[in-house]
Design a protein around this motif. Sequence first.
Motif, mmCIF file in Angstrom:
data_model
loop_
_atom_site.group_PDB
_atom_site.id
_atom_site.type_symbol
_atom_site.label_atom_id
_atom_site.label_comp_id
_atom_site.label_asym_id
_atom_site.label_seq_id
_atom_site.Cartn_x
_atom_site.Cartn_y
_atom_site.Cartn_z
ATOM 1 N N GLY A 51 0.839 -1.609 -0.250
ATOM 2 C CA GLY A 51 0.085 0.046 0.247
ATOM 3 C C GLY A 51 0.637 1.279 -0.023
ATOM 4 O O GLY A 51 0.448 2.392 -0.218
ATOM 5 N N GLU A 106 4.074 4.024 6.031
ATOM 6 C CA GLU A 106 2.588 2.945 5.851
ATOM 7 C C GLU A 106 2.262 4.346 5.022
ATOM 8 O O GLU A 106 1.138 4.980 5.240
ATOM 9 C CB GLU A 106 2.075 3.043 7.203
ATOM 10 C CG GLU A 106 0.783 1.931 7.320
ATOM 11 C CD GLU A 106 1.207 0.921 7.020
ATOM 12 O OE1 GLU A 106 1.511 0.434 5.785
ATOM 13 O OE2 GLU A 106 0.619 -0.565 7.231
ATOM 14 N N ASP A 107 0.730 2.892 4.634
ATOM 15 C CA ASP A 107 -0.089 4.054 3.541
ATOM 16 C C ASP A 107 -1.651 4.496 4.826
ATOM 17 O O ASP A 107 -1.524 5.220 4.464
ATOM 18 C CB ASP A 107 -0.977 3.263 2.493
ATOM 19 C CG ASP A 107 -1.187 1.484 2.987
ATOM 20 O OD1 ASP A 107 -1.127 1.812 3.712
ATOM 21 O OD2 ASP A 107 -2.122 0.885 2.425
#
Length: 182
Positions: A51, A106-107
């Motif tokens: 992601g 992180e997404d």
Amino acid sequence: MEFESIDEYKRKIRHIIVSEKEIKSAVKKAGKMINSIYDGIPILLVSILKGSFIFLSDLCREIKVPCEIGFMAAKSYYEGTESSGIVKITMDIKQDISKYHVIIIEDIIDTGRTLNDITKLIKKSNPVSLRVITLLDKPGRRIVDFKADYSLFEIPDLFVVGYGLDCGEYYRNLPYIAEFSE
Ligand code: IMP
Ligand code: MG
């Protein structure tokens, strides 16, 4: 995921939650923040796949300090709503973490479980320092108490796609973040 037609594929993309322009300016701002915090100190960006791959590639080009990139992928296993604390690393970073100022990229933080487990694991390898940056945060969905050091956008409890985030592996290539709905 199967689509009967291109119209069906498009129909599932509902309204835009974060526009391309808003993303660009927030990523620039995050890059500036990193440059001022680390101020010449080398860092290791650890991207959690898949992601965060677009966020990472845009963010790293705003970074002016010496910077290495690492990739990590993980699967978490849980019983009921309680975290069993078991996280299986399906792809690990090659670098020796103990030598680095690490930033996890992180997404999205949803329940908080994935990042809670990943940061615990990374801490075991004794990084020189550790920060977590997330593109999106859905604080309303939290099950495990986890806070990122920096979050670019807080969003409501919606399922979103685009700019790296998928539904059934599709829509990652959208240049904006949109609500997805069947
Ligand atoms: P958490 O462990 O519940 O915080 O889950 C985080 C992971 O779930 C993210 O890294 C995403 O891969 C996925 N996820 C959570 N919410 C969404 C969403 O709205 N769209 C796409 N993926 C999501
Ligand atoms: Mg993810």
